[in-house]
Design a protein around this motif. Structure first.
Motif, PDB file in Angstrom:
ATOM      1  N   ASP A  76       0.144  -6.665   7.617  1.00 11.77           N
ATOM      2  CA  ASP A  76      -0.908  -7.621   7.365  1.00 11.77           C
ATOM      3  C   ASP A  76      -0.148  -8.750   6.976  1.00 11.77           C
ATOM      4  N   GLU A  83      -1.119 -11.538   6.417  1.00 10.30           N
ATOM      5  CA  GLU A  83      -1.824 -12.563   5.733  1.00 10.30           C
ATOM      6  C   GLU A  83      -1.809 -12.059   4.094  1.00 10.30           C
ATOM      7  N   THR A  84      -1.998 -10.514   4.063  1.00 10.25           N
ATOM      8  CA  THR A  84      -1.920 -10.108   2.610  1.00 10.25           C
ATOM      9  C   THR A  84      -0.670  -9.713   2.148  1.00 10.25           C
ATOM     10  N   GLY A  85       0.169  -9.451   3.214  1.00  8.96           N
ATOM     11  CA  GLY A  85       1.290  -8.828   2.956  1.00  8.96           C
ATOM     12  C   GLY A  85       1.414  -7.180   2.591  1.00  8.96           C
ATOM     13  N   GLY A  86       0.176  -6.631   3.138  1.00 10.06           N
ATOM     14  CA  GLY A  86      -0.116  -5.168   2.881  1.00 10.06           C
ATOM     15  C   GLY A  86       0.644  -4.371   4.074  1.00 10.06           C
ATOM     16  N   THR A 105       7.031  -4.832  -1.882  1.00 11.99           N
ATOM     17  CA  THR A 105       5.602  -5.035  -2.297  1.00 11.99           C
ATOM     18  C   THR A 105       4.829  -6.176  -1.342  1.00 11.99           C
ATOM     19  N   PRO A 106       3.446  -6.198  -1.667  1.00  9.47           N
ATOM     20  CA  PRO A 106       2.909  -7.301  -0.635  1.00  9.47           C
ATOM     21  C   PRO A 106       3.391  -8.635  -0.970  1.00  9.47           C
ATOM     22  N   GLU A 107       3.639  -8.770  -2.275  1.00  8.03           N
ATOM     23  CA  GLU A 107       4.299 -10.265  -2.561  1.00  8.03           C
ATOM     24  C   GLU A 107       5.479 -10.393  -2.035  1.00  8.03           C
ATOM     25  N   LEU A 126       4.951 -11.369   1.723  1.00  9.48           N
ATOM     26  CA  LEU A 126       4.374 -12.646   1.713  1.00  9.48           C
ATOM     27  C   LEU A 126       5.481 -13.860   1.417  1.00  9.48           C
TER      28      LEU A 126
END
Lengths: 159, 286, 785
Positions: free
Chosen positions: C648, C650-653, C773-775, C778
């Motif tokens: 994703d 947008e969320t980094g998921g 990580t999602p971060e 991103l």
């Protein structure tokens, strides 16, 4: 208002009474006072699900409930559910698919799976996975556990 | 680790709970569902002298609808709320949020009032209460008072509750005709506390939002009613431009703390993404 | 011969599964001992501090019956140990006490032990012990531990460098300089721990009358424990017995020698009473060994047609505060530089390794040791090179695998390779995962802003490591295992093994092997292990060795018993043993299959009626055999993993959509066991790829030391994991099995990392730190924009 209290409850259908320290949680009571070691401690802070037991008809974290709070309650553990035959179908399916390795999480998994069956319908694999998401298994890849539960649902809830 | 020593009492009436609280002010903790308190005891992070178990107080139980307001007793278990047709019909935001609250075994025991009174800033239900402009009834031997959710949460695990007070129930306006709501959160794993979450509630006329209420959680020390972001969407047709305005407003008003789970910037960004998605979903639901 | 199919190779349910599923597992914490005392530890709150003073008085005031033992009290009966390797004289590691003396070198190191009648009381007392500290600067940031101004983890060593090594083959500089495409990356692999669900538990019972020490514990290598206890507590080895009941997972964590566990025996020795210690989960996070924790800078050069020309790998690894004792502590780093590039033809290689101390829990062997790092580095560089050369990643691998006729060979990293099945596994995987369809779907979805990624990673798994690797180090661990197989009077069979069962189902597989050799059903073979006083000496459960080594030993023991049975039957029947065979629980005529005498009758006569036998015939109805790998240093398994996922943006998921594994672990004794081993390994690898990380601050304080904050993979985040097999039997053994326990963990992080970067490629972003990580996703996207 004491640091210990008398309690009376039923465990696996049998009446039990005991004097317990207020600080003793339900799983330590089951394990240490009653010798029911099938409910296990994996984290003791409510995350792993190894201590899952059924209290008054619903599964709970046994480490997040005090034994004194179970006064008057109806408690079932893996031992009782096994002896009563209630989860025999799940146990058969777990064994057939090798849905357990070290076996430490298995009682908690089975109690959670039994709760899942109460919904009375077949769940999708993602739904089964979500329902299991509070039970940690470090050995299997969860896949065989999901297979086993899915098979029992398919058998029990034919469309 | 085993819990430190404490005394335990299980009063049979609300009055005796309040008397005990008054008598042991500051040294007693209320034991409701125990799903947050018990881990802190088992880790010896808190060492109360006395636990007051309120689980047998019938006056604190139940969910009911009275005059357009849903009353959720402090002792209503999460599972009870999740399965309540009344909540599903009148509080769709909370029904939407509830599956994200921990896991089955925790929801079977955890209580609505416990979640509110603990005021974990990453918890879902306090934010829902803020978004829906709920109020809480607090009781003590000194009497009762009703506090709006939007002024109840003071900071990290800090609330309006005085040490001798008990949260008795939440009163939440039932959803009115024309209103919709949406809940979204982003967590690393299902059931974890979210890195960011958004509650959205508004009257929807075509693609125009009115009476917008946007609440955010999961980064700041308490759930926030996002006043600027709500205003940015108010009365306007939802468009990329409005979406950007809402995101910009959130960027201006959110002041999250960075932790090892995610930085402050990431948390703001996630809140912005979730807010836009929540509105999209709310509109799509029509 | 009968036409009954062999048990080996069949997906038979495990014998112990029904018992475990009924909650009747008996783990160490379930056992009861009269007069038991419980131990709790006072631990250092600092990563590095001098212990100025320990005052037990407040603890004794809180719990008058408690007994407090300082490091010096324990040291009076227990000598310290040192994580050295004889053949690596440059490796340094200071002496380690069971309980710290004078100085604590990680947050969580035990500094005093407190015994009391219950765990709760022991904790009450331990919480009251007053310790005066003088905090010292800590070495706590891996990438800065070798800087000139870095705080020393051990001031007496004069620096944090514990060991350095280099491997070189060909001319890597020239090869890289002459490459059409050179790709490079700096990878970071976070610090992990194993998180077996059953925490470490040990109960020691010293009997002063006989001077005998009996230890029950959750341990993967009870033989190693027996040796250590004997030598450091000064108890003759024949008076030390270590018993392992059911074990709730190990993954390498329970392979090591822990101060707390030795201290339990020391306290039992001092008090002459049984003493128990169970780690709680919070203690596990600050005392179980930790692993991975490497930074790797790597470069790969390829020709215009994608052929690898050269590879360079520079790894910085960590020991934590001590090199783990008695095994091969350098292996996390050495595996990285020796296994990198392994599956691929290449003649120009350089690997450089530095290992540094930090003030963190000791590092040790955790499932797959270093190999996930070697795999992820190699496979990621190969993917980047494929992209640079405009070649499909699957084709890139096919082009670069060692040629089929190249085996046996030794890689530039020094790995001896027998036959591998790389191409077969890849072809099978591509078909299983529907690679072409996934690529088509990926392309279609990208047009609508959906970022799917596909990763395909080849892995090698070094299993069943032999004495060549441990012996020269002076490690007192046996790479041999043994089995005794015995015919009981009823005609049933018992097998006692040195192999330790930690959940893999090894004992059930041994039953299958023995059953086939003796012509009985697997359920007629009882297998027990886990008792150093009763079983033949051996190694235990580590390095994916149970079946390869323990299985071969059981095979050979059963063959020996088979010969003895036939010889005895020959005496009884007055027949030539060569004309007899075993099948269906009986001795039968080899030519006709006709039953001549049942095993029950053989058992009855052999055990109870020796008087009826001809003079000079001694029934030998128990046979012990041992096996250690002889003509190969280890068994190398191989395979390929594939991951499909969606990022994703947008969320980094990251959402995992599917995972596939084709592995070759040689002969499969029980596919049910192998497949869930593989899947469990994959999930641990996915944990490392997306979730798991021991997060420390710059002062060496653990930030996420609970199961709520150290994120392990749970069911909801995981995809279905599809497993296929290729079987290339291990040469030189009768059984032909290679290990399978670590394969999943070796390859999964690479497959997921590659898939994430495949998804991110159109955004111009790439990640190279695990966990992803999602971060991090991103940030990578933001940096590319």
């Amino acid at each position: 208002m004491e640091e210990a209290a008398e309690i009376a409850l039923t465990v696996n259908g049998e009446t039990v009474s005991a004097r317990v320290e207020a600080r003793r949680h339900l799983v330590d009571f089951l394990r240490l006072d009653l010798g029911l070691t099938g409910s296990r401690l994996g984290c003791e802070h409510g995350v792993c699900g190894a201590c899952t037991v059924r209290v008054d008809g619903a599964i709970v974290r046994g480490c997040l409930m005090l034994a004194v709070q179970a006064d008057g309650a109806d408690v079932w553990t893996i031992e009782g559910l096994s002896d009563a035959g209630e989860i025999a179908g799940l146990q058969d399916a777990f064994v057939a698919r090798n849905a357990l390795q070290c076996g430490y999480c298995t009682p908690g998994m089975l109690l959670t799976a039994a709760e899942m069956l109460k919904a009375g319908r077949r769940m999708t694999r993602p739904e089964i996975r979500e329902f299991l998401s509070g039970n940690f298994c470090r050995c299997t890849g969860y896949h065989a556990i999901v297979d086993a539960i899915e098979a029992v649902m398919a058998e029990r809830f034919r469309d | 680790m085993k819990a430190p020593r404490f005394s335990y009492v299980r009063p049979e009436s609300l009055d005796s709970v309040l008397e005990l609280l008054a008598e042991h002010e500051g040294e007693a903790r209320i034991l409701a569902g125990g799903q947050s308190l018990m881990p802190t005891l088992n880790m010896r992070l808190s060492e109360p002298r006395l636990l007051i178990d309120i689980n047998r107080i019938d006056a604190l139980k139940g969910i009911s609808l009275e005059d357009g307001t849903v009353r959720i007793g402090a002792l209503a278990r999460h599972a009870e709320v999740l399965e309540s047709p009344l909540a599903a019909e009148h509080l769709p935001l909370i029904a939407d949020a509830m599956p994200h609250v921990a896991h089955v075994a925790v929801r079977n025991r955890g209580t609505f009032g416990g979640s509110i009174a603990l005021a974990d800033p990453a918890a879902e239900l306090p934010a829902c209460a803020v978004a829906l402009n709920a109020s809480f009834v607090l009781a003590s031997t000194r009497g009762r008072r009703t506090v709006p959710a939007r002024s109840f949460f003071h900071g990290l695990y800090e609330t309006e509750l005085a040490e001798d007070e008990l949260l008795v129930e939440a009163r939440i306006p039932a959803i009115a005709p024309g209103y919709r709501s949406a809940f979204m959160e982003f967590a690393r794993r299902h059931g974890d506390f979210a890195l960011a979450g958004v509650c959205c509630h508004a009257r929807v006329e075509g693609c125009v939002l009115r009476d917008v209420s946007l609440a955010c959680f999961g980064g700041e020390d308490r759930p926030r009613f996002a006043a600027a972001a709500s205003a940015a969407a108010e009365g306007r047709a939802w468009s990329e431009e409005v979406k950007d305005a809402v995101k910009a407003a959130l960027g201006g008003e959110l002041e999250p703390e960075g932790t090892f789970h995610a930085s402050a910037e990431t948390r703001v960004h996630l809140a912005q993404v979730l807010a836009a998605r929540a509105v999209d979903r709310m509109l799509a639901a029509g | 011969m009968t036409d009954r199919p062999e048990a080996a190779g069949r997906p038979l349910p495990r014998g112990s599964a029904r018992r475990l599923a009924a909650g009747r597992g008996r783990y160490a914490d379930d056992l009861r001992f009269p007069g038991l005392l419980h131990l709790a530890f006072v631990r250092s709150p600092h990563a590095h501090a001098r212990i100025v003073k320990i005052d037990p008085a407040p603890a004794l005031a809180a719990v008058p019956a408690a007994k407090v033992f300082t490091g010096a009290d324990i040291a009076a009966v227990c000598t310290p140990w040192q994580g050295k390797m004889d053949h690596l004289p440059t490796l340094v590691s200071p002496p380690q006490h069971a309980v710290a003396v004078d100085r604590a070198v990680w947050q969580g190191e035990p500094v005093a032990a407190v015994a009391a009648a219950s765990r709760a009381l022991a904790e009450d007392a331990a919480a009251a012990v007053a310790v005066e500290w003088e905090p010292l600067p800590a070495a706590a940031v891996r990438d800065r531990t070798l800087d000139a101004d870095a705080a020393p983890a051990h001031p007496e060593l004069g620096g944090n460098l514990a060991y350095a090594a280099a491997i070189r083959a060909g001319d890597p500089e020239a090869a890289l300089a002459g490459s059409a495409h050179v790709v490079e990356a700096c990878f970071s692999f976070a610090r992990h721990t194993g998180v077996p669900l059953e925490p470490r538990t040990v109960i020691a019972d010293y009997d002063p009358g006989e001077g005998r020490l009996t230890v029950h514990g959750s341990h993967q290598a009870p033989w190693h424990q027996q040796d250590t206890l004997s030598r450091h507590l000064g108890i003759p080895e024949h008076l030390v017995r270590v018993v392992t009941p059911d074990i709730g997972g190990g993954f390498g964590i329970k392979l090591h020698i822990y101060g707390e566990e030795i201290a339990v025996s020391a306290v039992s020795r001092i008090l002459g009473r049984p003493v128990k210690y169970t780690a709680d989960r919070l203690e596990s996070f600050i005392s179980d060994i930790q692993a991975r924790d490497q930074r790797v800078e790597a470069r790969m050069g390829v020709d215009a047609d994608g052929a690898i020309r050269g590879l360079s790998v520079d790894a910085l690894s960590s020991f934590g505060a001590f090199a783990s004792y008695g095994r091969a502590p350098v292996n996390e780093g050495m595996m990285t530089i020796s296994m990198a590039g392994g599956p691929y033809a290449n003649g120009h290689y350089e690997g450089r390794l530095r290992i540094a101390f930090q003030n963190k829990p000791p590092s040790g062997m955790y499932r797959a040791v270093g190999q996930p790092i070697a795999c992820a580095v190699t496979e990621q560089l190969l993917d980047r090179a494929a992209h640079a050369a405009g070649i499909d990643p699957v084709e890139m691998r096919r082009r670069n695998y060692w040629a089929e006729d190249a085996f046996p060979l030794r890689t530039p990293g020094g790995i001896a390779m027998d036959r591998l099945s790389l191409r077969q596994c890849l072809d099978r995987l591509v078909a299983m995962m529907g690679y072409d369809a996934l690529r088509a779907e990926q392309a279609a979805l990208r047009r609508s802003g959906v970022y799917r990624g596909i990763g395909v990673a080849t892995f090698l798994e070094m299993t069943a490591i032999g004495a060549e690797r441990y012996g020269p180090a002076g490690a007192r661990i046996s790479t041999q295992d043994g089995a005794t197989v015995r015919l009981e009077p009823s005609g049933r069979v018992r097998c006692v093994t040195s192999v330790i069962e930690i959940g893999q189902g090894t004992l059930s597989a041994l039953a299958q092997i023995v059953a086939d050799r003796l012509g009985v059903a697997p359920e007629d073979v009882g297998v027990v292990g886990g008792d150093t006083a009763l079983a033949p000496y051996g190694g235990g459960a580590w390095a994916s060795r149970g079946l390869t080594i323990g299985g071969e030993a059981a095979w050979r023991a059963a063959e020996g018993l088979r010969a003895n049975i036939l010889e005895l039957a020959g005496s009884i029947l007055q027949a030539d043993p060569a004309g007899l065979d075993l099948a269906g629980g009986a001795v039968c005529d080899r030519a006709t299959g006709e039953t001549r005498i049942t095993l029950a009758e053989i058992g009855r006569i052999g055990h109870f009626r020796q008087d009826t036998l001809p003079p000079g015939v001694q029934p030998e109805l128990a046979v012990t055999r041992h096996y250690a790998p002889d003509d190969v240093p280890f068994a190398l398994a191989n395979g390929v993993q594939g991951s499909s996922l969606e990022v994703d943006a947008e969320t980094g998921g990251v959402r995992l959509l599917g995972h596939w594994v084709v592995e070759d672990c040689g002969r499969i004794v029980n596919p049910l066991l192998v497949e869930e081993q593989i899947r469990g390994g994959v999930v641990q690898g996915i944990g490392g790829a997306l979730f798991e990380e021991c997060r420390y601050d710059e002062h060496g304080q653990l930030l996420n030391g609970s199961l709520a904050d150290y994120l392990v993979p749970m069911a909801a985040e995981l995809p279905d994991i599809h497993v296929g097999h290729v079987e290339t039997p291990l040469r030189g053994t009768a059984l032909g099995a290679k290990g399978a326990g670590e394969a999943g963990t070796v390859g999964a992080p690479a497959a997921v990392l590659l898939a994430v970067n495949d998804a991110l490629r159109p955004l111009g972003a790439q990640v190279s730190s695990l966990p992803i990580t999602p971060e991090a996703v991103l940030n990578a996207i933001a940096a590319a924009a």
